[in-house]
Design an enzyme around this catalytic site. Structure first.
Site, PDB file in Angstrom:
ATOM      1  N   LYS A  66       0.798  -1.229   0.000  1.00 22.04           N
ATOM      2  CA  LYS A  66       0.000   0.000   0.000  1.00 22.04           C
ATOM      3  C   LYS A  66       0.833   1.283   0.000  1.00 22.04           C
ATOM      4  CE  LYS A  66      -4.267  -1.711   2.056  1.00 22.04           C
ATOM      5  NZ  LYS A  66      -5.361  -1.441   2.981  1.00 22.04           N
ATOM      6  N   ASP A 102     -10.132   3.137   2.044  1.00 28.97           N
ATOM      7  CA  ASP A 102     -10.307   2.435   3.331  1.00 28.97           C
ATOM      8  C   ASP A 102     -11.029   3.310   4.366  1.00 28.97           C
ATOM      9  OD1 ASP A 102      -9.081   0.014   2.634  1.00 28.97           O
ATOM     10  OD2 ASP A 102      -7.084   0.752   3.145  1.00 28.97           O
ATOM     11  N   GLY A 126      -5.124   1.158  17.369  1.00 23.68           N
ATOM     12  CA  GLY A 126      -4.138   0.752  16.366  1.00 23.68           C
ATOM     13  C   GLY A 126      -3.481   1.967  15.742  1.00 23.68           C
ATOM     14  N   ALA A 127      -2.312   1.752  15.159  1.00 25.17           N
ATOM     15  CA  ALA A 127      -1.607   2.853  14.498  1.00 25.17           C
ATOM     16  C   ALA A 127      -0.908   2.350  13.241  1.00 25.17           C
ATOM     17  CB  ALA A 127      -0.607   3.495  15.463  1.00 25.17           C
ATOM     18  N   GLY A 128      -1.390   1.238  12.688  1.00 24.76           N
ATOM     19  CA  GLY A 128      -0.833   0.685  11.448  1.00 24.76           C
ATOM     20  C   GLY A 128      -1.527   1.289  10.240  1.00 24.76           C
ATOM     21  N   ASN A 149      -2.618   2.673  20.965  1.00 24.59           N
ATOM     22  CA  ASN A 149      -1.903   1.588  20.284  1.00 24.59           C
ATOM     23  C   ASN A 149      -0.977   0.911  21.279  1.00 24.59           C
ATOM     24  OD1 ASN A 149      -1.185   0.206  17.815  1.00 24.59           O
ATOM     25  ND2 ASN A 149       0.808   1.200  17.981  1.00 24.59           N
ATOM     26  N   ARG A 150      -0.711  -0.390  21.032  1.00 23.67           N
ATOM     27  CA  ARG A 150       0.221  -1.130  21.897  1.00 23.67           C
ATOM     28  C   ARG A 150       1.546  -0.367  22.021  1.00 23.67           C
ATOM     29  NH1 ARG A 150       1.904  -6.953  19.782  1.00 23.67           N
ATOM     30  NH2 ARG A 150       2.521  -5.639  18.033  1.00 23.67           N
ATOM     31  N   GLY A 244     -16.850  -5.999  10.596  1.00 23.75           N
ATOM     32  CA  GLY A 244     -15.908  -5.511   9.589  1.00 23.75           C
ATOM     33  C   GLY A 244     -16.355  -5.686   8.148  1.00 23.75           C
TER      34      GLY A 244
END
Ligand code: ATR
Length: 285
Positions: A66, A102, A126-128, A149-150, A244
């Site tokens: 991507k 997306d 999340g931060a991906g 995020n983790r 989802g």
């Protein structure tokens, strides 16, 4: 009307729902087009895009291409530029144009369930790549976005980038239970935008479900399984839950709009995906 070729390029692509969804749509629209899968490694990507320019009308792009695919394109849309990633390519007059659907897919999936993003406080987990697209789009649509995020540093970097590029407030939160429990009081919508909970690790959940409260909207971008543990627990806690499949179908419909210039048959696409995933329509609660 001649045959036209579309497809998904990524690595791996074997479990993708995209062919089922897009081919159902083309059939419904009476178009003699085909959507195929292309498993292409990083070192072959540039040559693949070059060949596709003359042989294909459009592509979806997935992990791990991507970001790197952007170097192969002639131009990218404002959203894709902000997000820093492309999931849709249109080949037009010899040019390759990049888009990202997306984030818009996520917003439309919320909207069809009556959840308006503008003016809402949204917590993105999340931060991906997926979280980036969703976080930027939410901010562009006028939401007050928070990121947890983790890895805290990635959340902080993304929050700073969203705030500076969209001129909307955006904060990073730690993923600690105490912090999240306190902050959730001011949150309207939680979007789980990581792969946590995806098959085969279906018992995994990123935040402790006990902090969820009645009235919260909880969306999970994972669609395999359709009802993740997070959604099951959220349902028990009295939250409004959104699976989802909605985002998957709406990002696909937005891509078709770019390729074909028509409104895609969202319900036909949704039915095809649910049939493939669980043998029939399951819209959840
Ligand atoms: P994608 O493009 O699908 O978003 P990605 O860019 O690799 O994939 O990002 C993965 C995201 O899932 C990240 O937010 C990651 O958290 P870290 O930044 O801390 O790595 C999150 N993630 C993946 N597996 C996780 C796990 N087991 N626990 C917590 N977070 C996880």
């Amino acid at each position: 009307m001649g045959m036209r070729l579309f497809g998904l390029v990524g690595h791996p692509v074997g479990h993708s729902m995209s062919p089922v969804m897009h081919n159902a749509s083309f059939k419904h629209l009476g178009l003699p087009y085909r959507f195929s899968l292309f498993d292409v490694g990083e070192d072959e990507l540039s040559a693949f895009i070059s060949a596709a320019r003359t042989e294909m009308q459009g592509l979806n792009v997935t992990i791990p291409h991507k970001v790197s695919v952007m170097a192969c394109l002639d131009s990218v849309s404002r959203e894709a530029e902000l997000i820093g990633a492309v999931n849709t390519i249109q080949f037009k007059d010899g040019k390759a144009l990049g888009f990202n659907t997306d984030g818009v897919g996520c917003v439309r999936s919320l909207r069809e369930r009556g959840v308006e993003v503008s003016g809402s406080s949204v917590l993105v987990l999340g931060a991906g790549g997926a979280a980036r697209a969703i976080g930027f789009q939410m901010a562009l649509e006028g939401a007050d976005v928070r990121i947890a995020n983790r890895s805290r540093d990635k959340a902080e970097k993304l929050a700073e980038e969203i705030a500076s590029k969209t001129k909307r407030g955006c904060r990073a939160l730690t993923i600690e239970e105490k912090t999240l429990a306190r902050e959730l009081a001011g949150i309207d919508v939680v979007v789980q935008a990581t792969s946590v909970g995806m098959h085969p690790n279906t018992e995994d959940v990123l935040i402790p479900p006990r902090i969820l409260r009645r009235g919260l909207v909880v969306m999970d971008i994972v669609y395999n399984p359709v009802k993740t543990r997070l959604l099951r627990e959220a349902e028990k806690a009295g939250c409004k839950t959104i699976d989802g499949v909605g985002m998957l179908v709406h990002q696909g419909a937005a891509s078709e709009r770019i390729w074909l210039g028509v409104e895609a048959p969202v319900e036909v696409m949704r039915k095809a995906v649910y049939e493939k995933l669980c043998g029939g329509i399951d819209r959840g609660p």
